[in-house]
Structure formats: structure tokens, C-alpha cells
Enzyme design. Sequence first.
Site, PDB file in Angstrom:
ATOM      1  N   ASP A  32      40.590  20.293  81.953  1.00 28.92           N
ATOM      2  CA  ASP A  32      40.547  21.411  81.013  1.00 28.92           C
ATOM      3  C   ASP A  32      39.855  22.606  81.644  1.00 28.92           C
ATOM      4  OD1 ASP A  32      41.772  19.812  79.261  1.00 28.92           O
ATOM      5  OD2 ASP A  32      40.086  19.602  77.862  1.00 28.92           O
ATOM      6  N   ALA A  34      39.679  23.485  84.798  1.00 32.51           N
ATOM      7  CA  ALA A  34      40.524  24.173  85.770  1.00 32.51           C
ATOM      8  C   ALA A  34      41.603  24.975  85.046  1.00 32.51           C
ATOM      9  CB  ALA A  34      41.165  23.161  86.716  1.00 32.51           C
ATOM     10  N   ASP A  36      41.320  26.281  82.054  1.00 34.61           N
ATOM     11  CA  ASP A  36      40.683  27.462  81.468  1.00 34.61           C
ATOM     12  C   ASP A  36      40.491  28.571  82.492  1.00 34.61           C
ATOM     13  OD1 ASP A  36      40.579  26.388  78.992  1.00 34.61           O
ATOM     14  OD2 ASP A  36      38.594  25.503  79.262  1.00 34.61           O
ATOM     15  N   SER A  82      44.174  27.190  68.689  1.00 33.58           N
ATOM     16  CA  SER A  82      43.298  26.592  69.687  1.00 33.58           C
ATOM     17  C   SER A  82      41.873  27.063  69.376  1.00 33.58           C
ATOM     18  CB  SER A  82      43.776  27.087  71.045  1.00 33.58           C
ATOM     19  OG  SER A  82      43.011  26.519  72.049  1.00 33.58           O
ATOM     20  N   LEU A  83      40.935  26.771  70.224  1.00 34.11           N
ATOM     21  CA  LEU A  83      39.573  27.282  70.023  1.00 34.11           C
ATOM     22  C   LEU A  83      39.159  28.051  71.265  1.00 34.11           C
ATOM     23  CD1 LEU A  83      37.683  24.168  68.544  1.00 34.11           C
ATOM     24  CD2 LEU A  83      38.269  26.265  67.332  1.00 34.11           C
ATOM     25  N   LYS A 116      33.388  17.665  69.794  1.00 28.23           N
ATOM     26  CA  LYS A 116      34.804  17.984  70.017  1.00 28.23           C
ATOM     27  C   LYS A 116      35.490  16.728  70.556  1.00 28.23           C
ATOM     28  CE  LYS A 116      37.857  21.459  71.995  1.00 28.23           C
ATOM     29  NZ  LYS A 116      38.873  20.590  72.604  1.00 28.23           N
ATOM     30  N   ARG A 137      50.310  18.898  66.786  1.00 23.46           N
ATOM     31  CA  ARG A 137      50.125  20.337  66.861  1.00 23.46           C
ATOM     32  C   ARG A 137      51.294  21.025  67.571  1.00 23.46           C
ATOM     33  NH1 ARG A 137      45.471  23.844  69.881  1.00 23.46           N
ATOM     34  NH2 ARG A 137      46.119  22.596  71.650  1.00 23.46           N
ATOM     35  N   LYS A 316      31.913  23.570  75.914  1.00 19.61           N
ATOM     36  CA  LYS A 316      32.403  22.435  76.694  1.00 19.61           C
ATOM     37  C   LYS A 316      31.303  21.823  77.560  1.00 19.61           C
ATOM     38  CE  LYS A 316      36.578  22.113  77.425  1.00 19.61           C
ATOM     39  NZ  LYS A 316      37.726  21.362  76.936  1.00 19.61           N
ATOM     40  N   CYS A 428      58.552  -4.303  94.253  1.00 22.01           N
ATOM     41  CA  CYS A 428      59.061  -5.135  95.327  1.00 22.01           C
ATOM     42  C   CYS A 428      59.891  -6.218  94.638  1.00 22.01           C
ATOM     43  CB  CYS A 428      57.886  -5.758  96.088  1.00 22.01           C
ATOM     44  SG  CYS A 428      58.384  -7.160  97.101  1.00 22.01           S
TER      45      CYS A 428
HETATM   46  S1  IVH Z   1      38.269  22.766  64.768  1.00 22.39           S
HETATM   47  C1  IVH Z   1      38.255  25.996  62.898  1.00 22.39           C
HETATM   48  N1  IVH Z   1      36.868  20.657  65.347  1.00 22.39           N
HETATM   49  O1  IVH Z   1      40.177  21.238  69.629  1.00 22.39           O
HETATM   50  C2  IVH Z   1      37.083  25.162  62.841  1.00 22.39           C
HETATM   51  N2  IVH Z   1      38.821  21.147  66.631  1.00 22.39           N
HETATM   52  O2  IVH Z   1      40.999  23.113  67.642  1.00 22.39           O
HETATM   53  C3  IVH Z   1      37.396  23.771  62.520  1.00 22.39           C
HETATM   54  N3  IVH Z   1      39.250  19.481  68.399  1.00 22.39           N
HETATM   55  O3  IVH Z   1      43.247  20.663  69.994  1.00 22.39           O
HETATM   56  C4  IVH Z   1      37.037  22.860  63.583  1.00 22.39           C
HETATM   57  N4  IVH Z   1      37.545  18.191  67.960  1.00 22.39           N
HETATM   58  O4  IVH Z   1      42.372  18.964  68.341  1.00 22.39           O
HETATM   59  C5  IVH Z   1      37.948  21.407  65.644  1.00 22.39           C
HETATM   60  N5  IVH Z   1      35.550  18.793  65.772  1.00 22.39           N
HETATM   61  C6  IVH Z   1      36.628  19.537  66.049  1.00 22.39           C
HETATM   62  C7  IVH Z   1      37.516  19.211  67.090  1.00 22.39           C
HETATM   63  C8  IVH Z   1      38.597  20.046  67.363  1.00 22.39           C
HETATM   64  C9  IVH Z   1      38.601  18.368  68.728  1.00 22.39           C
HETATM   65  C10 IVH Z   1      40.425  19.983  69.121  1.00 22.39           C
HETATM   66  C11 IVH Z   1      41.653  20.141  68.316  1.00 22.39           C
HETATM   67  C12 IVH Z   1      42.428  21.213  69.034  1.00 22.39           C
HETATM   68  C13 IVH Z   1      41.373  21.973  69.722  1.00 22.39           C
HETATM   69  C14 IVH Z   1      41.223  23.279  69.029  1.00 22.39           C
END
Ligand code: IVH
Length: 670
Positions: A32, A34, A36, A82-83, A116, A137, A316, A428
Site C-alpha cells: 500500500d 508503494a 500511495d 477511499s480514505l 483499519k 466496493r 498507516k 511434474c
Molecule cells: S471508514 C468515513 N473505517 O479503508 C469514516 N474504513 O474506507 C468511516 N477500512 O477500503 C470509517 N477499516 O475497507 C473505515 N475502521 C475502518 C476501516 C476502513 C478498513 C477500509 C475500507 C476501505 C478503506 C477506505
Amino acid sequence: MTQLEDRIGFLRSEIKRHNDLYFKFDNPEISDAAYDLLLRELEKLENDHPELKSLTSPSKTVGAAPEGRALSQVKRDNPMLSLDKAMNESEIFDFEDRVVRFLGALSPPTYHTMPKFDGLAVELCYEQRKLNLASTRGDGTVGENITSNVNTIEAIPKTLPPSAPEGRLSVRGEVYMEKKDFLRLNEEREADGESPFANPRNAAAGSLRQLDSSVTKNRKLSFFAYGLNEIEAAGTLTYSQLMKKLALWGFPVESSAASCEAKTIPEVIQIFKRLDNQREALPYEIDGLVVTVDELSLWKRLGATSRAPRYAVAVKFKPRAAQTKVLNIEVQVGRTGALTPVAVMAPVEVGGVTISQATLHNEDELKRKDVREGDLVKVHRAGDVIPEIIEVVLEARPPHSAPFIFPKNCPICGTTSIRRENEAVARCPNRACPAQIEARLIHFASKNALDIEGLGPKLANQLLSANLIERPSDLFRLSFDKVKLMPRFGEKSAQNLIEAIDKARTKSLWRFINSLSIRHVGERSSQILADHFKSLAALAKASVEELKTLNDVGPEVAQSVVDFFQSPLNTSFVSDLLSPELNVSPSLEQNIEGGPLTGKRFVLTGTLSTLTRAEAKARVTTKGGRVLSSVSKETDYLVAGEAPGSKLSEARKFNVTILDEEAFLKLLGQ
Ligand code: IVH
């Protein structure tokens, strides 16, 4: 084209390629971090040179749309975003600055933090409190319909309690696989001659994006809710309260100390550091901390860019990884002939454990990672256990290095290898390959096959190289006098081995079937086959049609059994095994179907004094019962040995019958 345009073009195509690898193939090539770096470079170049911006640039979209898959597509009005990421402490303060500036506020807001999770984002749509649509997603706007697969996940509520709103409700969250379930799944896959998953995330993705939901059903997946599309529907003022509501409605919500309110950014940083130190102790993999503005009214005002909301940031972790050098790449041959490239590395410590080997799984994976002998690589432990090469440190690549050339021939016997269409693994085809024979001998004697105590990899190698045996059936010809003369053997140890082999002569039929190393036939299939055919001779005569009529025997297993008995080498082995002089007589245990424990669900916890886990499991399954890994209200019995874990209290919670060892043995003895 200018150098700048060139670079932007390169970044766009690279990012698109990595999006595909990540979203479509569940097989990311770079970390992730790399990824980013690439994305940030592109964003910066596009911002500095607005004339080069493009609407189709991957900086404007989250990921690649999953084309070409047979799962149907689901389009959503409100995309799953995404975040934004923060890579260090100062970037967390930057996040706060942006929020304060955007709101024109006098003082910063308060926050909520949550780990996360490293799994897959999904959306669960409920209508009248019933789950009616689940999707991945995908690219944010268009995902894949995975409803039938999600229906098999126990942790996800299918019906909501009356306290939940009746109207449409879309809960967002993460499907993931616990580390222990990932390790168990890989063990089973390896036992069945299938290639293991690289990490829990890939395992979860591979299990969820299945066209056949019976596959998903057999994988243990977990879920955490972290959001709601219609946030007003919960009637709460803050995100912290929203999470409590979701829990009340029956959704699993993360509850470690890191899921909490945080008043200030320094407090957030403290939570982040503590979590980083404790992440290995969590049952699942996480890759950071999500920091969210707590007050929901501010979410509305802050809004989102096309990529990510402005009210949240993902902080991260620095990957817990180490660097080391690849000394050489070996191609190992498994018992079904699978050729597996393995990187042999200078020993290095990662999280307290020394790593010196990492599987590269197969030819494609090796090509994708382009690991070369002499490379400096970053390694970590997937699921905190399995050594995995994350990426090559390209800057340090020696000048004259060359890509590893995957051999066309088996490195042990020289036979041309075969790679079937749509398969990742080259094999094989020579069942007489010495490496296969050795691997099969090890499996023959292993716990889930004939369970010959004391016969492990070392002794297997010794017996073969001393020419004391040629194939597994020869074990039953070994005499005390011969064994006694082997290096490191004495009277006592020779006696023990002979006795262990003796015991194997009458083990149950399913163990004999499993011991044959038929591709795709593991412990469970062996039990089904034993139950139906009742002898090896009958199994050897079975047709694909007959095999396919059995419950839980798919076309692949059926074909594989028939193929196995078509090879003269295999039939001669089986007839040798059954020749009267060897005195082998597989025993028939109780039928599986119609056995006294048919339909009963067991969960085991703690240590039993008279049986290993594998034995206890086998005893239950051969009587028709099932052994599952976690307690639910559907569990019939919890078998509690010495030092039981948290399952005991869960069982009490669900009013499950608890058996101590004595009661368990009594039940088995019925
Ligand atoms: S979002 C908007 N919380 O990160 C605020 N995302 O979302 C709500 N992800 O691929 C919280 N853990 O799958 C949120 N605790 C978490 C998360 C999370 C993993 C992942 C999600 C997405 C990426 C962006």
C-alpha cells in the site's frame, strides 16, 4: 512528448495496472505504501500542471471496475469512497488543519478512532430489516453482487431487530479473515495439493468473490461494521454513538481499546502508538488507525472529494518488515508434483522470529514480484506467521541481475512439467519422481493419513536414501533387524517404529484413501469416499458418474479419483498395499451419514489428555458430526479440555451443552 507527460503517462498506466491487480485479481504486487507513493506523485504533478489533468486519470477514481467477472454488477448512487492517508504524525496535524480551515472553525473538533482492518470493504443493504443485497466496493460506484456468498457468513445479521429502522439501510464494513482461520485454511489447501493464499486479505477476497457460494460457506469469514450510508437513520449525533447503535442492531463492531473517542490529535497519536505495539496480539490483521471527526453534523459540512471524505483520515503503520538478501531461488516439488518456487534468504528477524525462506507460490507470482537471486527484498509475516516477500528494493538491485527463469522441467527428475490452462501451478507429471515419492511418503505417515508416530521428513528421507523402501507400501515389509541397523537407531527406537507401522495396518479406510495423495482429495473427501465405497478396491473401480452422485463430491474431485486409478503406477501401488503378505486391512468406521452424531455441531476448546485435536475431530466426523471453529447458537456441544479458552464463556452464553473429556469419550463410544 515531454519528459513530464511521459512520467504522468507512466504513472497513470502503472496505477491502473495496480488497481486491476488489487481489485480484479486480489493479488496486489506492491505494498500500500508503494502504491500511495505513485498516487501522490501523480496527484502532485497534476496539481502543479493543471493543463495535463484528465478526467480518466486514476487519481480521480478509486479503483478499477471489475470487468470480465461473472458476478453481476451493482451500481450505487452514493459511492463507497477511499480514505486519505497520513503517513506520519505531522500529516495527522495536517488533517486537523484542513478540517479547521474548511469549517472556518475557531477550535478543532473531537475525534473517534478505530483500527483499519485489512480485508475487503462491502455494503450490506437491508430493506424492511432483511438483508437483500450485498456488494463489494469495486471501483466505488460499481461493485459486485455477493449476496449469496454473504448469506453464508455467520457473523453478518440477515435480519435486524425491531429497534432498527424499517426503511432502507446500507451498512458498510469490512469482511476479513482471522489470522487463525487463514492459517487453518492454508494448511487444508496445502494438504489438498492446492496453492495457499499469500495473506488473510487475499484469502478473504478469494473466498468472498466466488461464483459458487458453497465455497464461501466452507471458509470462516468475519465482519466488522464501520459505517452507514444513511447516517441520519440511526438518529445519533456522533460517530461513536452510531457505532453503538450498529452494535445494538446486531452488527459486530470492533471493541479493542483503540475503538474510542479522542479529544485531541496528541491523544490520537497516543492511541495510534499503543495500537502499533499491540497489533500482533489482535486476532486479525490491521494496517493502521482510522481517525474520524466524531460529530456527524460536521460530516455534512465537510463533505468529500471525488476520492475520499474530508472528515476522516487513515493513519498507516510502518509495515513491520525487514530487509534481507535473496541467496537463491529453489523450485520445490510437492507430493502432487506441484512446482513451488521458494526464495532462500539470509536469515533475518521479523517481529521476534527468524525468517530464512519465503514461498513465491508459483510462476506467475514470481514473475509479478520479479524477485531475482541477489535482490534485496522487504519481508514480513502474513497473518503474523507466514513469511512473505512484500517487494524488491529495486534501487539496490545488482547491475547484472537477470529475471529468474522458471524451469520447464522438474528440477529433480527432469520430466517436462505441465501447466494446465487456467491453473497457476505447473506440475511434474511423473508420479515416480523421487521428490514426489518422498513427499508422498511423508504424507502417507502424517497425522491425517496413517498417523505413523516417529515417521517424519527426516526418517522418510533416510529410509529412501538407504534403499530400505521404494514406496510407502514397503514400510509394511520393514523388519526390526533392518531398522535397528540404521544410523541413530537402537533396539528401543526400532521397536517403537515397527510397532507404529504395525498399528497402521488396520487404521480406518478414510485414512488409507487420504494417504494415497490423490489430488483434491483431502481428509473430508476421503471420509465421504470411504463411507460410500467401503473398500479401496471398490473405489478403484468407481466411475466419474457414480462419484458425482455423492454429496459434496464435485466434478473436479470425481475426475481426479478416476485419473488416479487410471495410472498403472498407482494401481500397482494400491494392489501392492493390499497384497495379502502385507496384512493390511483398512477398518470401516461408522457411516458418516446416518452415524449417531449426524447433524451435530461440535466445537473443541482446550487440551484433551487422551486425544489430539485432529483425532478428536476425526472421531466426531466419522460418526457424522461436524467440528466447527467457533461457538454460535447452532452449536450442539462444546468439548472443553484442560485450559479452555473464551469459547467456554461463549458456549455458556448460548446455552450450549458443555462436555468434559469423560463425557465426550462416552458420547463417542455410543
Ligand atoms: S471508514 C468515513 N473505517 O479503508 C469514516 N474504513 O474506507 C468511516 N477500512 O477500503 C470509517 N477499516 O475497507 C473505515 N475502521 C475502518 C476501516 C476502513 C478498513 C477500509 C475500507 C476501505 C478503506 C477506505
